[in-house]
Design a protein around this motif. Sequence first.
Motif, PDB file in Angstrom:
ATOM      1  N   UNK A 132     -71.633  13.322  -9.350  1.00  0.00           N
ATOM      2  CA  UNK A 132     -72.490  14.321  -9.887  1.00  0.00           C
ATOM      3  C   UNK A 132     -73.629  14.231  -9.368  1.00  0.00           C
ATOM      4  N   UNK A 133     -74.785  14.698  -9.335  1.00  0.00           N
ATOM      5  CA  UNK A 133     -76.574  14.052  -8.861  1.00  0.00           C
ATOM      6  C   UNK A 133     -77.362  15.369 -10.211  1.00  0.00           C
ATOM      7  N   UNK A 134     -78.490  14.812 -10.007  1.00  0.00           N
ATOM      8  CA  UNK A 134     -79.409  15.676 -10.969  1.00  0.00           C
ATOM      9  C   UNK A 134     -78.933  15.901 -12.303  1.00  0.00           C
ATOM     10  N   UNK A 135     -78.335  14.864 -12.704  1.00  0.00           N
ATOM     11  CA  UNK A 135     -78.266  15.046 -13.963  1.00  0.00           C
ATOM     12  C   UNK A 135     -79.558  14.596 -14.857  1.00  0.00           C
ATOM     13  N   UNK A 136     -80.072  15.203 -15.925  1.00  0.00           N
ATOM     14  CA  UNK A 136     -81.083  14.598 -16.408  1.00  0.00           C
ATOM     15  C   UNK A 136     -80.152  13.319 -17.670  1.00  0.00           C
ATOM     16  N   UNK A 137     -82.138  12.245 -17.487  1.00  0.00           N
ATOM     17  CA  UNK A 137     -81.203  11.202 -19.045  1.00  0.00           C
ATOM     18  C   UNK A 137     -81.055  12.266 -19.794  1.00  0.00           C
ATOM     19  N   UNK A 138     -80.483  11.922 -20.837  1.00  0.00           N
ATOM     20  CA  UNK A 138     -80.449  12.029 -22.317  1.00  0.00           C
ATOM     21  C   UNK A 138     -79.001  12.932 -22.392  1.00  0.00           C
ATOM     22  N   UNK A 139     -78.433  13.877 -21.204  1.00  0.00           N
ATOM     23  CA  UNK A 139     -77.964  14.879 -21.025  1.00  0.00           C
ATOM     24  C   UNK A 139     -76.242  13.525 -21.991  1.00  0.00           C
ATOM     25  N   UNK A 140     -75.535  15.145 -22.172  1.00  0.00           N
ATOM     26  CA  UNK A 140     -74.369  14.734 -22.992  1.00  0.00           C
ATOM     27  C   UNK A 140     -72.739  14.919 -22.168  1.00  0.00           C
ATOM     28  N   UNK A 141     -72.340  13.442 -20.933  1.00  0.00           N
ATOM     29  CA  UNK A 141     -71.127  14.017 -20.136  1.00  0.00           C
ATOM     30  C   UNK A 141     -69.684  13.276 -20.928  1.00  0.00           C
ATOM     31  N   UNK A 142     -69.272  14.440 -21.082  1.00  0.00           N
ATOM     32  CA  UNK A 142     -67.475  14.067 -20.763  1.00  0.00           C
ATOM     33  C   UNK A 142     -66.145  14.642 -20.097  1.00  0.00           C
ATOM     34  N   UNK A 143     -65.442  14.287 -20.534  1.00  0.00           N
ATOM     35  CA  UNK A 143     -64.372  13.811 -19.212  1.00  0.00           C
ATOM     36  C   UNK A 143     -63.443  13.935 -19.650  1.00  0.00           C
ATOM     37  N   UNK A 144     -62.142  14.626 -19.360  1.00  0.00           N
ATOM     38  CA  UNK A 144     -60.524  13.604 -19.674  1.00  0.00           C
ATOM     39  C   UNK A 144     -60.135  13.868 -18.964  1.00  0.00           C
ATOM     40  N   UNK A 145     -59.363  12.602 -18.147  1.00  0.00           N
ATOM     41  CA  UNK A 145     -58.491  12.502 -17.693  1.00  0.00           C
ATOM     42  C   UNK A 145     -56.745  13.337 -17.697  1.00  0.00           C
ATOM     43  N   UNK A 146     -56.174  13.671 -16.740  1.00  0.00           N
ATOM     44  CA  UNK A 146     -54.796  14.020 -17.280  1.00  0.00           C
ATOM     45  C   UNK A 146     -53.722  12.778 -16.907  1.00  0.00           C
ATOM     46  N   UNK A 147     -52.929  13.363 -17.235  1.00  0.00           N
ATOM     47  CA  UNK A 147     -51.324  12.730 -18.004  1.00  0.00           C
ATOM     48  C   UNK A 147     -50.231  13.199 -18.372  1.00  0.00           C
ATOM     49  N   UNK A 148     -49.100  13.601 -17.405  1.00  0.00           N
ATOM     50  CA  UNK A 148     -48.850  12.563 -15.908  1.00  0.00           C
ATOM     51  C   UNK A 148     -49.164  13.258 -14.890  1.00  0.00           C
ATOM     52  N   UNK A 149     -49.301  12.579 -14.104  1.00  0.00           N
ATOM     53  CA  UNK A 149     -49.985  13.176 -12.694  1.00  0.00           C
ATOM     54  C   UNK A 149     -48.656  13.115 -11.531  1.00  0.00           C
ATOM     55  N   UNK A 150     -48.017  14.410 -11.469  1.00  0.00           N
ATOM     56  CA  UNK A 150     -46.830  14.213 -11.016  1.00  0.00           C
ATOM     57  C   UNK A 150     -47.045  14.310  -8.855  1.00  0.00           C
ATOM     58  N   UNK A 151     -46.512  13.767  -8.719  1.00  0.00           N
ATOM     59  CA  UNK A 151     -45.946  12.745  -7.046  1.00  0.00           C
ATOM     60  C   UNK A 151     -45.017  14.418  -6.942  1.00  0.00           C
ATOM     61  N   UNK A 152     -43.611  14.264  -7.166  1.00  0.00           N
ATOM     62  CA  UNK A 152     -42.245  14.357  -7.325  1.00  0.00           C
ATOM     63  C   UNK A 152     -41.343  14.656  -8.540  1.00  0.00           C
ATOM     64  N   UNK A 153     -40.188  14.943  -8.110  1.00  0.00           N
ATOM     65  CA  UNK A 153     -39.279  14.998  -9.298  1.00  0.00           C
ATOM     66  C   UNK A 153     -38.504  13.659  -9.770  1.00  0.00           C
ATOM     67  N   UNK A 154     -39.076  12.758  -9.137  1.00  0.00           N
ATOM     68  CA  UNK A 154     -38.435  10.950  -9.275  1.00  0.00           C
ATOM     69  C   UNK A 154     -40.031  10.847  -9.523  1.00  0.00           C
ATOM     70  N   UNK A 155     -41.320  11.155  -9.341  1.00  0.00           N
ATOM     71  CA  UNK A 155     -42.698  10.030  -9.243  1.00  0.00           C
ATOM     72  C   UNK A 155     -43.346  10.123 -10.133  1.00  0.00           C
ATOM     73  N   UNK A 156     -44.442   9.985 -10.868  1.00  0.00           N
ATOM     74  CA  UNK A 156     -45.227  10.489 -11.643  1.00  0.00           C
ATOM     75  C   UNK A 156     -46.070   9.322 -11.407  1.00  0.00           C
ATOM     76  N   UNK A 157     -47.318   9.328 -11.714  1.00  0.00           N
ATOM     77  CA  UNK A 157     -48.163   8.729 -12.931  1.00  0.00           C
ATOM     78  C   UNK A 157     -49.158   8.522 -14.235  1.00  0.00           C
ATOM     79  N   UNK A 158     -48.733   7.658 -14.982  1.00  0.00           N
ATOM     80  CA  UNK A 158     -49.362   8.241 -16.242  1.00  0.00           C
ATOM     81  C   UNK A 158     -50.699   7.124 -16.083  1.00  0.00           C
TER      82      UNK A 158
END
Length: 186
Positions: free
Chosen positions: A39-65
């Motif tokens: 993400x470009x052009x973000x002004x200094x002092x801007x508050x950025x938040x994020x949230x990573x999802x878990x689990x991430x499903x690949x198949x019925x027998x595999x996922x990532x946490x």
Amino acid sequence: VTFGAAAIGDVPAGTVVLTVTGVGGSPLNVTRGDLPKTFSGISSGTSVSYSYNSPLTVSASKQYRWLSTTGTGSGSTQTGQTGSFSVTSDSTVSATYSAQFKVTFAQSGIGADTTATVVTINGTVSKTAAELPFSDFFDGTLAYVYNTSVSAGSDKQYVLTTPAATPASGFTVAGAVAITGTYKTQ
């Protein structure tokens, strides 16, 4: 600000890996196919938040946490699955994930006349015959114990027989597997 995620190459490209706010209007979903996402052009002092999802499903027998998060620049203090920081310099935030595989525990030979524990998984999860088969996702080293005898009253029990359940307890989970304890009546 660049967001990334490591070791999830077989997650479908359209899977939403994280949500970012503070880089535009409403929250933005970032898919596996978008990563790394800058993400470009973000002004200094801007508050950025994020949230990573878990689990991430690949198949019925595999996922990532989600396992961990690291960052650089303004994001250098980020270690959580979710977080926020004030942008004051070029920054990166990246998550590391761990592959998990479905492991199924089953039994054969035990009737419906007992409520005793048959198998204990990782020392904390106990299952009776009525609760088997039981499946869940695991990673790392997996330990389990099938009880050698399962009481069915004062004059009957079920005892563990050979062959032993495989793979043996204390194995490293590297793929989906079914483990069965075989019992006979005494």
